[in-house]
Design an enzyme around this catalytic site. Sequence first.
Site, short mmCIF file in Angstrom:
data_model
loop_
_atom_site.label_atom_id
_atom_site.label_comp_id
_atom_site.label_asym_id
_atom_site.label_seq_id
_atom_site.Cartn_x
_atom_site.Cartn_y
_atom_site.Cartn_z
N LYS A 24 -34.95 -24.98 -31.03
CA LYS A 24 -36.14 -25.13 -30.62
C LYS A 24 -35.96 -25.72 -29.02
CE LYS A 24 -38.42 -26.42 -35.00
NZ LYS A 24 -39.37 -25.04 -35.10
N ARG A 70 -38.30 -20.82 -45.23
CA ARG A 70 -38.48 -19.78 -46.16
C ARG A 70 -37.26 -19.38 -47.04
NH1 ARG A 70 -39.89 -15.43 -41.46
NH2 ARG A 70 -40.82 -17.46 -40.81
#
Length: 484
Positions: free
Chosen positions: A258, A332
């Site tokens: 990120k 996920r």
Amino acid sequence: MKLTLVDKPIDEISADFEVILVVDKNLEHKFIKDSDKFELLNYKGDTNLLLLESKRLYIGFKKLESDQIRKALASAYNTLKVYNITNFKVASYLGECTTKSYMALAEGLYLGSYEFNKYKSEKKKYTLKEIFISSSEFGGKTINLQKAQNGLKFGKIIADATNYAKDGVNEIPEIYTPQKMASEAEILAAGYDSVECEIYDEEFLQEENMNAFLAVNRSSVHPPRLIHLVYKPDGEAKKRVVFVGKGLTYDSGGLSLKPSDYMLTMKCDKSGALAAMGIIKGAAELELPFEIHAVIGATENMIGGNSYKPDDVLISRSGVTIEVRNTDAEGRLVLADCLSWAQELKPDLLIDMATLTGACVVGLGEFTIGLLGNNEEFKLEYKKVTKASGELMSVLEFNDYLRELIKSNIADVSNTASSRYGGTTTAGLFLDKFIKDEYKDRWLHLDIAGPAYLEKAWGYNQIGATGAGVRANLYYLYNLAKES
């Protein structure tokens, strides 16, 4: 902070200050006491007005409903707490339901007065310690005392459960590791005879072939934990409800690193896990007639020479193979294995909560939860029932065109879509690949990425964690219990 119901009209209660709520700019009500000053002060009834000489605070709001009551009580507390007073009084203000109106009064106070000041060298102290609520509704009508007391009790339980989740989310990543989360779950369970806790380590995850979960953890110095909390009521449970929470105690993005600005606040990536723990706490104190499970995948997503990589293919617990296209789509992967394991518990209802996608914040804004699943009736019912909680929901629909976007050329499914659009829905469709046919209509996915953590205050929510998902689910279970 103490909230006391007093069986007297408001004018017979002695207090340092009086709070009067102005509903829909109704300044002509016969019980409004300072109308002679409103014209001079240009007060229209749509904001707060503090009259020190009268020792009254007027708070204007749009309509008499639960969330407006919450915001009004939070605003009253935060306006008056800076003064050298010990208490204030307020009449009863009721919407359609007496119990839920009093739940809202309690929630507004206890949510609005929350502070996370652990790392402040100077902690502010306030003399305001008690709020008196008159048993007479604004206008003189007497309310049902038993319903009011129940409402205050339930509201405090729900607010305390929410604030419990906030504390965990607000805690810094250096302290709140997967082991710390597991320890906190054990402490939570030890506080209730009705709650049990099991903690599973990385060896168990390997035995269970939870390879997607393990891949995310690979470069962290902190080993992963699968946390399983169970609340069981006295007597036979009417339903078995399983909550699955994303417990990323920190998310750097992994090799798909990120940018630094996006890495800040990533301690909030454990919000789904803390919401599940808060629900267990609330369920135990509400003594709900259901068997309620919280299944939590706790790990970090870090970076190192052992990191899992874009282009890797992971074999999940359920046997579904996953092409990794982005290591920052890690939640996920953890949820895929946790949902697979959770279905072994044979739930009547299965609900997962996760700060899953930035796309949800872009599409719905910072204040709204994305609600996804296969059963349209279930989603609409859930949204309707949880509205009184004050948590905002938008229903998103699956469709086969978006399902095409998560197909992989070399595996059964890709962990990111081939298009940048519809990211919240494609993430939900990814999770759907791990839901067995018999549970597809019983499953809901809550993307809480928007409201879970705030960088500016909103209503009765402070900067930082909000406990997103706790109130909505406790309201849903509370309503379900009344119907059972």
